[in-house]
Design an enzyme around this catalytic site. Structure first.
Site: not given
Ligand code: NAD
Ligand code: ZN
Length: 252
Positions: A108, A126, A137, A156, A159, A223
């Site tokens: 995100i 997501h 609003c 906000c 509101c 990973n």
């Molecule tokens: P997760 O935290 O569940 O898993 C992260 C994975 O990345 C793990 O398997 C870990 O081993 C691996 N990892 C760690 N360092 C790494 C690297 N340098 N290179 C490659 N892999 C590496 O994350 P997910 O599966 O994305 O799901 C988590 C939820 O959290 C999602 O819904 C997401 O929207 C949200 N989230 C988003 C962010 C972001 O936007 N950057 C950050 C944290 C969580």
């Molecule tokens: Zn509002």
């Protein structure tokens, strides 16, 4: 590992339809915390003794907006304080070279946009952290960083309703348009699926891998840790996204 990377690169070079799936691990190399796995913030529980799935949930935003926002703000500050890395840039470059290359991201942070990925081929399943909007609003508020300096939850200006980001919190529905796009593309099929930095905790992240393998395509995971996907993919590149993705691209 270099030989395997070269072999995967060859398959990608020969393919037309490619799906890259990304998760928090890709942005971990920008310094953002992940939720689970290597570098995971919430492998245990939050300070309140809740699993992160409860703190960052739709029901919690309604019941206790300040608590939910405490964790949204952590993510928000981390996102605003960092930037896209060479892994995001390598994916954007791959998409430029390969007009049939799609990106499905759970992140995100908006870094794929920042790195120049063509947004018509990016599915943000997501949502994104900004811009905030009012739950009462609907007014849109572009000042995420200003709000993060003030007491939470952000309110906000019109509101005084509670603001929220356009993200999918736990227990909330996925954006219909994103799901429709994902399944339309899955019906057309992919020759290669590349999963990067995700623990693959959601069925719609695992499904493209299962479908592609069943259809005889190549599935690859990047990973440093093992995940639920590791047993399902043909190739597991146990390295960091930041190292492996630019290497992969250098062979294409
Ligand atoms: P997760 O935290 O569940 O898993 C992260 C994975 O990345 C793990 O398997 C870990 O081993 C691996 N990892 C760690 N360092 C790494 C690297 N340098 N290179 C490659 N892999 C590496 O994350 P997910 O599966 O994305 O799901 C988590 C939820 O959290 C999602 O819904 C997401 O929207 C949200 N989230 C988003 C962010 C972001 O936007 N950057 C950050 C944290 C969580
Ligand atoms: Zn509002």
């Amino acid at each position: 590992m270099d030989e395997v990377i070269a072999r995967v690169a060859q398959a990608i070079a020969a393919a037309e339809r490619i799906l890259v799936i990304t998760g928090a691990g890709l942005s971990a190399d920008s310094g953002l915390p992940t939720y689970r796995g290597l570098g995971g913030l919430y492998n245990g529980h939050t300070a309140e003794g809740l699993p992160i799935e409860a703190a960052l949930s739709g029901p919690m935003l309604q019941r206790d907006p300040a608590l939910c926002w405490k964790y949204l703000a952590e993510l928000g500050k981390a996102c605003l304080g960092a930037q896209a890395n060479a892994g995001h840039h390598a994916i954007a470059e791959l998409q430029r070279r390969k007009p049939g290359c799609w990106l499905l991201t759970q992140n995100i942070d908006g870094y794929h946009r920042a790195a120049g990925s063509p947004m018509e081929r990016v599915i943000e399943i997501h949502g994104e952290l900004a811009p905030l909007y009012c739950q009462s609003c609907g007014a849109v508020d572009p000042e995420l960083s200003e709000h993060l300096k003030r007491p939470l939850p952000p309110r906000c200006r019109q509101c005084a309703g509670v603001l929220r980001p356009p993200v999918v919190l736990f227990e909330e529905m996925l954006p219909e348009q994103a799901i429709a796009r994902l399944y339309a593309e899955l019906r057309q099929g992919f020759e290669v699926v590349l999963s990067v930095g995700t623990s693959a905790s959601f069925p719609y992240i695992v499904e493209p891998v299962l479908r592609t393998r069943q259809a005889g395509g190549l599935c690859v995971e990047i990973n440093p840790d093992s995940t639920d996907l590791s047993a399902l993919v043909e190739v597991h590149l146990a390295g960091r996204a930041l190292d492996v993705l630019p290497k992969l691209l250098s062979h294409i």
